[in-house]
Motif scaffolding. Structure first.
Motif, PDB file in Angstrom:
ATOM      1  N   LYS A  46      -8.896  -4.775  -3.144  1.00  0.00           N
ATOM      2  CA  LYS A  46      -9.177  -5.120  -4.540  1.00  0.00           C
ATOM      3  C   LYS A  46      -8.378  -6.355  -4.957  1.00  0.00           C
ATOM      4  O   LYS A  46      -8.873  -7.202  -5.705  1.00  0.00           O
ATOM      5  CB  LYS A  46      -8.840  -3.936  -5.447  1.00  0.00           C
ATOM      6  N   ASP A 106       0.806  -1.217   0.000  1.00  0.00           N
ATOM      7  CA  ASP A 106       0.000   0.000   0.000  1.00  0.00           C
ATOM      8  C   ASP A 106       0.841   1.269   0.000  1.00  0.00           C
ATOM      9  O   ASP A 106       0.323   2.363  -0.208  1.00  0.00           O
ATOM     10  CB  ASP A 106      -0.961   0.018   1.189  1.00  0.00           C
ATOM     11  N   SER A 126      -1.697  -1.690  -5.165  1.00  0.00           N
ATOM     12  CA  SER A 126      -1.544  -0.852  -3.979  1.00  0.00           C
ATOM     13  C   SER A 126      -2.750  -0.973  -3.051  1.00  0.00           C
ATOM     14  O   SER A 126      -2.701  -0.510  -1.914  1.00  0.00           O
ATOM     15  CB  SER A 126      -1.356   0.617  -4.383  1.00  0.00           C
ATOM     16  N   ASP A 127      -3.816  -1.613  -3.543  1.00  0.00           N
ATOM     17  CA  ASP A 127      -5.047  -1.782  -2.771  1.00  0.00           C
ATOM     18  C   ASP A 127      -5.220  -3.269  -2.459  1.00  0.00           C
ATOM     19  O   ASP A 127      -5.584  -4.060  -3.341  1.00  0.00           O
ATOM     20  CB  ASP A 127      -6.236  -1.251  -3.568  1.00  0.00           C
TER      21      ASP A 127
END
Length: 249
Positions: free
Chosen positions: A52, A20, A48-49
């Protein structure tokens, strides 16, 4: 973001990176690209998520996961990954040392601290590449005039028997005329070692190692001779460090 880097090898490895923190995501990505350049073809997916990523985890050969992320941690991602693939490799990357022992349940290839990222990640990637190449590598032998290719990953051990070498594989045996020393150079660099003058053993299949013997997963007991004891132990410990996380304890 998808990145494909062509290399000399026909092997293509799919790699997922999830962190992240953008600064570390980019840094990990760059180290991976530099390491594999000219070695193997790779396809990199960066995330980065973690939420998801967790909702739609793609199949990959290697996952590099930040341990501490909001909502879905690297450990939780590893649990999901392991539920769908037991053979893939996982490398945890974290600024924390405390979770290292919790990570063992997911059998990671390595646990790397972010402060040592540039020093430790290339070594971990080298272990991954060596493991993948070893799995695909074969040993050509000639039996009754026919050339046979023995998969090193299926070769449990080989032994000298008079003027023959017997290759004990997971499914069958091959009895080839020759000397054990004829195959040392082709086996020893790839996770094999000699416990005595009559055997070469695949270190992956060792269940128990003592000062006098090794016990393989199928119950085979092989002695460790005094002359080979130190070199065999060194090879085994090196193998353990590379593939079983001994270096992070």
């Amino acid at each position: 973001m998808d990145i494909t880097i062509p290399g000399r090898s026909k092997e293509m490895y799919k790699i997922c990176i999830c962190d992240d923190e953008s600064i570390f995501l980019d840094k990990i990505n760059e180290i991976v690209k530099v390491f594999f350049s000219g070695k193997s073809d790779i396809h990199i997916l960066t995330f980065s998520d973690s939420v998801k990523f967790a909702d739609n985890i793609p199949h990959a050969d290697l996952y590099l996961l930040d341990v501490k992320m909001p909502e879905v941690s690297g450990m939780e991602l590893a649990q999901k990954i392991r539920s769908m693939d037991l053979k893939c490799s996982i490398i945890f990357i974290s600024s924390l040392y405390e979770p290292v022992f919790d990570s063992f349940r997911y059998t990671p290839l390595r646990y790397i601290r972010k402060e040592y990222l540039e020093e430790e990640l290339p070594s971990a990637l080298s272990s991954f590449l060596e493991m993948k190449q070893r799995t695909c590598r074969t040993l050509p032998v000639v039996q009754n005039g026919l050339e046979i290719f023995i998969s090193l990953s299926s070769l449990r051990f080989c032994e000298s028997d008079a003027h023959y070498v017997v290759f004990h594989c997971l499914q069958k045996e091959y009895r080839i005329r020759g000397k054990l020393s004829d195959y040392s150079a082709e086996l020893l660099p790839y996770g094999f070692a000699r416990p005595n003058k009559s055997f070469i053993v695949n270190l992956f299949y060792i269940s128990v190692l003592t000062n006098q013997n090794i016990l393989l997963d199928n119950g085979t007991l092989i002695s460790v001779s005094r002359a080979y004891k130190e070199t065999f132990k060194t090879s085994f410990l090196r193998y353990q460090r590379n593939f079983h996380n001994d270096d992070i304890v």
